[in-house]
Design a protein around this motif. Sequence first.
Motif, PDB file in Angstrom:
ATOM      1  N   CYS A 288       0.844  -1.192   0.000  1.00 29.87           N
ATOM      2  CA  CYS A 288       0.000   0.000   0.000  1.00 29.87           C
ATOM      3  C   CYS A 288       0.882   1.245   0.000  1.00 29.87           C
ATOM      4  O   CYS A 288       1.894   1.288   0.702  1.00 29.87           O
ATOM      5  CB  CYS A 288      -0.890   0.039   1.231  1.00 29.87           C
ATOM      6  SG  CYS A 288      -2.003  -1.352   1.356  1.00 29.87           S
ATOM      7  N   PHE A 289       0.461   2.240  -0.757  1.00 27.85           N
ATOM      8  CA  PHE A 289       1.241   3.473  -0.828  1.00 27.85           C
ATOM      9  C   PHE A 289       0.362   4.599  -1.354  1.00 27.85           C
ATOM     10  O   PHE A 289      -0.730   4.366  -1.866  1.00 27.85           O
ATOM     11  CB  PHE A 289       2.479   3.293  -1.717  1.00 27.85           C
ATOM     12  CG  PHE A 289       2.193   2.765  -3.094  1.00 27.85           C
ATOM     13  CD1 PHE A 289       2.042   3.616  -4.177  1.00 27.85           C
ATOM     14  CD2 PHE A 289       2.073   1.401  -3.319  1.00 27.85           C
ATOM     15  CE1 PHE A 289       1.787   3.122  -5.450  1.00 27.85           C
ATOM     16  CE2 PHE A 289       1.824   0.893  -4.588  1.00 27.85           C
ATOM     17  CZ  PHE A 289       1.677   1.760  -5.656  1.00 27.85           C
TER      18      PHE A 289
ATOM     19  N   HIS B 160      -5.486   5.481 -17.240  1.00 34.86           N
ATOM     20  CA  HIS B 160      -5.546   4.154 -16.625  1.00 34.86           C
ATOM     21  C   HIS B 160      -6.648   3.284 -17.228  1.00 34.86           C
ATOM     22  O   HIS B 160      -6.523   2.062 -17.249  1.00 34.86           O
ATOM     23  CB  HIS B 160      -5.676   4.268 -15.105  1.00 34.86           C
ATOM     24  CG  HIS B 160      -4.368   4.566 -14.456  1.00 34.86           C
ATOM     25  ND1 HIS B 160      -3.819   5.828 -14.442  1.00 34.86           N
ATOM     26  CD2 HIS B 160      -3.477   3.751 -13.833  1.00 34.86           C
ATOM     27  CE1 HIS B 160      -2.652   5.782 -13.829  1.00 34.86           C
ATOM     28  NE2 HIS B 160      -2.415   4.537 -13.448  1.00 34.86           N
ATOM     29  N   ASP B 161      -7.705   3.891 -17.733  1.00 34.43           N
ATOM     30  CA  ASP B 161      -8.740   3.125 -18.432  1.00 34.43           C
ATOM     31  C   ASP B 161      -8.175   2.520 -19.721  1.00 34.43           C
ATOM     32  O   ASP B 161      -8.714   1.550 -20.238  1.00 34.43           O
ATOM     33  CB  ASP B 161      -9.943   4.007 -18.772  1.00 34.43           C
ATOM     34  CG  ASP B 161     -10.810   4.327 -17.560  1.00 34.43           C
ATOM     35  OD1 ASP B 161     -10.637   3.678 -16.503  1.00 34.43           O
ATOM     36  OD2 ASP B 161     -11.645   5.245 -17.673  1.00 34.43           O
TER      37      ASP B 161
ATOM     38  N   HIS C  53      -7.236   4.570  -5.616  1.00 33.66           N
ATOM     39  CA  HIS C  53      -8.367   5.422  -5.249  1.00 33.66           C
ATOM     40  C   HIS C  53      -7.871   6.857  -5.129  1.00 33.66           C
ATOM     41  O   HIS C  53      -6.728   7.098  -4.739  1.00 33.66           O
ATOM     42  CB  HIS C  53      -8.975   4.971  -3.915  1.00 33.66           C
ATOM     43  CG  HIS C  53      -9.547   3.597  -3.965  1.00 33.66           C
ATOM     44  ND1 HIS C  53     -10.871   3.355  -4.217  1.00 33.66           N
ATOM     45  CD2 HIS C  53      -8.970   2.384  -3.813  1.00 33.66           C
ATOM     46  CE1 HIS C  53     -11.084   2.053  -4.210  1.00 33.66           C
ATOM     47  NE2 HIS C  53      -9.941   1.448  -3.971  1.00 33.66           N
ATOM     48  N   LEU C  54      -8.738   7.809  -5.440  1.00 37.19           N
ATOM     49  CA  LEU C  54      -8.401   9.226  -5.414  1.00 37.19           C
ATOM     50  C   LEU C  54      -9.175   9.960  -4.330  1.00 37.19           C
ATOM     51  O   LEU C  54     -10.399   9.846  -4.263  1.00 37.19           O
ATOM     52  CB  LEU C  54      -8.729   9.858  -6.779  1.00 37.19           C
ATOM     53  CG  LEU C  54      -8.623  11.379  -6.873  1.00 37.19           C
ATOM     54  CD1 LEU C  54      -7.184  11.848  -6.692  1.00 37.19           C
ATOM     55  CD2 LEU C  54      -9.185  11.857  -8.212  1.00 37.19           C
TER      56      LEU C  54
ATOM     57  N   ALA D  87      -2.941   3.656  -3.339  1.00 37.84           N
ATOM     58  CA  ALA D  87      -2.781   2.438  -4.133  1.00 37.84           C
ATOM     59  C   ALA D  87      -2.659   1.226  -3.220  1.00 37.84           C
ATOM     60  O   ALA D  87      -2.010   1.284  -2.165  1.00 37.84           O
ATOM     61  CB  ALA D  87      -1.550   2.550  -5.018  1.00 37.84           C
ATOM     62  N   PHE D  88      -3.292   0.142  -3.646  1.00 36.70           N
ATOM     63  CA  PHE D  88      -3.313  -1.107  -2.882  1.00 36.70           C
ATOM     64  C   PHE D  88      -3.087  -2.250  -3.861  1.00 36.70           C
ATOM     65  O   PHE D  88      -3.834  -2.389  -4.829  1.00 36.70           O
ATOM     66  CB  PHE D  88      -4.674  -1.261  -2.193  1.00 36.70           C
ATOM     67  CG  PHE D  88      -4.847  -2.531  -1.419  1.00 36.70           C
ATOM     68  CD1 PHE D  88      -4.426  -2.619  -0.102  1.00 36.70           C
ATOM     69  CD2 PHE D  88      -5.431  -3.636  -2.011  1.00 36.70           C
ATOM     70  CE1 PHE D  88      -4.603  -3.789   0.614  1.00 36.70           C
ATOM     71  CE2 PHE D  88      -5.607  -4.818  -1.304  1.00 36.70           C
ATOM     72  CZ  PHE D  88      -5.185  -4.895   0.016  1.00 36.70           C
ATOM     73  N   GLN D  89      -2.034  -3.018  -3.623  1.00 34.83           N
ATOM     74  CA  GLN D  89      -1.731  -4.162  -4.479  1.00 34.83           C
ATOM     75  C   GLN D  89      -1.773  -5.442  -3.659  1.00 34.83           C
ATOM     76  O   GLN D  89      -1.293  -5.461  -2.525  1.00 34.83           O
ATOM     77  CB  GLN D  89      -0.330  -4.047  -5.084  1.00 34.83           C
ATOM     78  CG  GLN D  89      -0.134  -2.853  -5.955  1.00 34.83           C
ATOM     79  CD  GLN D  89       1.314  -2.679  -6.374  1.00 34.83           C
ATOM     80  OE1 GLN D  89       2.219  -3.236  -5.778  1.00 34.83           O
ATOM     81  NE2 GLN D  89       1.523  -1.887  -7.407  1.00 34.83           N
TER      82      GLN D  89
END
Length: 107
Positions: A5-6, A22-23, A44-45, A54-56
Amino acid sequence: MITHCFTMQLKPGFEDEYKRRHDNIWPELQDLLSESGIEEYYIHLDEKTGILFAFQKLKANHTTSELPQDPIVKKWWSYMADIMKTNPDNSPVEIGLKEVFRLKPSS
């Protein structure tokens, strides 16, 4: 499952452009991320601050540490540099986040 996460910082006024890019993520970049072990990737914004969260989710025994050296990633960074806060090498300024809570399912 490993999580990464960052946060990153979007420049003001580029919210729609960030989403549009990104789309239309490049297939070769999408393949590279999958091959590196990223099974899920969410961004997410916060519309008030421009902060991107950001979550990976990565497969066990995988890391994203090699991605910054890949030419496809460097090309993406250059493509995104005009709309994000970046380092001198065009990589996004990334602030790692520490996990402080996780709701685990009851057994």
